[in-house]
Design an enzyme around this catalytic site. Structure first.
Site, PDB file in Angstrom:
ATOM      1  N   ARG A 257       0.839  -1.186   0.000  1.00 47.95           N
ATOM      2  CA  ARG A 257       0.000   0.000   0.000  1.00 47.95           C
ATOM      3  C   ARG A 257       0.881   1.244   0.000  1.00 47.95           C
ATOM      4  O   ARG A 257       1.938   1.276   0.630  1.00 47.95           O
ATOM      5  CB  ARG A 257      -0.916   0.038   1.233  1.00 47.95           C
TER       6      ARG A 257
ATOM      7  N   GLU B  98      -3.987   7.323  -5.838  1.00 50.34           N
ATOM      8  CA  GLU B  98      -4.079   6.581  -7.103  1.00 50.34           C
ATOM      9  C   GLU B  98      -5.345   6.990  -7.839  1.00 50.34           C
ATOM     10  O   GLU B  98      -6.417   6.962  -7.240  1.00 50.34           O
ATOM     11  CB  GLU B  98      -4.067   5.079  -6.819  1.00 50.34           C
TER      12      GLU B  98
ATOM     13  N   HIS C 249      -0.112   0.196 -10.051  1.00 55.40           N
ATOM     14  CA  HIS C 249      -0.889  -0.728  -9.193  1.00 55.40           C
ATOM     15  C   HIS C 249      -1.382  -1.924 -10.022  1.00 55.40           C
ATOM     16  O   HIS C 249      -2.565  -2.211 -10.082  1.00 55.40           O
ATOM     17  CB  HIS C 249      -2.066  -0.023  -8.513  1.00 55.40           C
TER      18      HIS C 249
END
Length: 280
Positions: free
Chosen positions: A232, A261, A279
């Site tokens: 994370r 994000e 990601h």
């Protein structure tokens, strides 16, 4: 008929699970901002999200029929669990769903980082042969520090052994017996920082892990240390990390996750010792 709202570009395979199950009405929408979600959520019994949609107190202030929020992934830090609990909404996750994917991507980033693969590829595509410039380093015989030894961290520990790596592990709830079963040395976070050649990050995002690695820690690492974060954003302080990379305090970093994000105000732009992926 129960209505389910599926957000965040869930794969079609996941959507099919709901659409092919009799007794559900399914709506599929792109990620929703809190105000947008608040305007529509009362009509649904279930909500499925990944990481893009943030389920805030505003989102579920008037939950209507909403009974359950399912997170298609392990982390639930994008869901306000206290607000959900107060509204009588169950929050569920799928903790094992992306374990192997996360593990494999961490290794992909590790190898890309220590073998300079992205930069070497660009060089080749530009018609150059910069063999000496991009000569890499082996992982064999190196020390890998794993921060957070849950499902993903445990999977990495098992595979890292086949590459001949010595493995250090930091996890406040990992028992000595479990560490021995995994073949890792259970150590403090300080030993991870000072002894590791590679550090891979795998704890959950929580108040205790926010900026878990920051400027004071980078200064104590080996100059050859490389950091990988597929857990994370924010567990590794991004601004401090960028500064450490810019000053060559550590050798490199590879990141798949970020505090915001999609990633904005990227502090790593222009650095040649960092690899970033969106990601994946």
């Amino acid at each position: 008929m129960p209505k389910i709202l599926v957000l965040d570009n869930l794969s079609q395979e996941g959507i099919d699970v709901f659409q092919n199950t009799p007794g559900f009405e399914v709506d599929v929408k792109p990620p929703q901002k809190p105000a947008e979600l608040a305007a529509i959520i009362k009509d649904y019994d279930g909500l499925v999200v990944r990481s893009a949609t943030k389920v805030t107190p505003e989102s579920i202030a008037h939950p209507g029929n909403l009974k359950v929020i399912g997170r298609a992934g392990a982390g639930t830090d994008n869901i306000d669990k206290e607000a959900a609990t107060n509204a009588g909404i169950v929050v569920m996750n799928t903790p094992g769903g992306n374990t192997i994917s996360t593990c494999e991507h961490a290794f992909a980033l590790m190898f890309a980082l220590c073998r300079n693969i992205p930069a070497a590829h660009v060089s080749m595509m530009e018609g150059r042969w910069d063999r000496n410039k991009f000569m890499g380093t082996e992982v064999n015989g190196k020390t890998l520090g794993i921060v957070g030894v849950g499902r993903s961290g445990g999977a990495i520990a098992k595979r890292a052994q086949s590459f001949g790596m010595k493995i250090l592990a930091f996890d406040p709830i990992l028992t000595k017996l479990k560490a021995e079963a995994l073949g890792v040395e259970l150590v403090s976070i300080d030993e991870i920082i000072e002894r590791s050649d590679f550090i891979t990050i795998h704890p959950p995002k929580a108040a205790q892990t926010d900026s878990l690695l920051r400027a004071e820690h980078f200064k104590r690492m080996k100059p050859s240390c490389r950091i990988i974060n597929c857990a994370r954003g924010g567990i590794v302080n991004e601004q401090d990390l960028a500064e450490a990379l810019r000053n060559k305090t550590i050798a490199g970093a590879a990141l798949d996750v970020y505090t915001k994000e999609p990633f904005t105000e990227n502090p790593f732009l222009g650095l040649d010792n960092v690899i970033t992926t969106p990601h994946l």
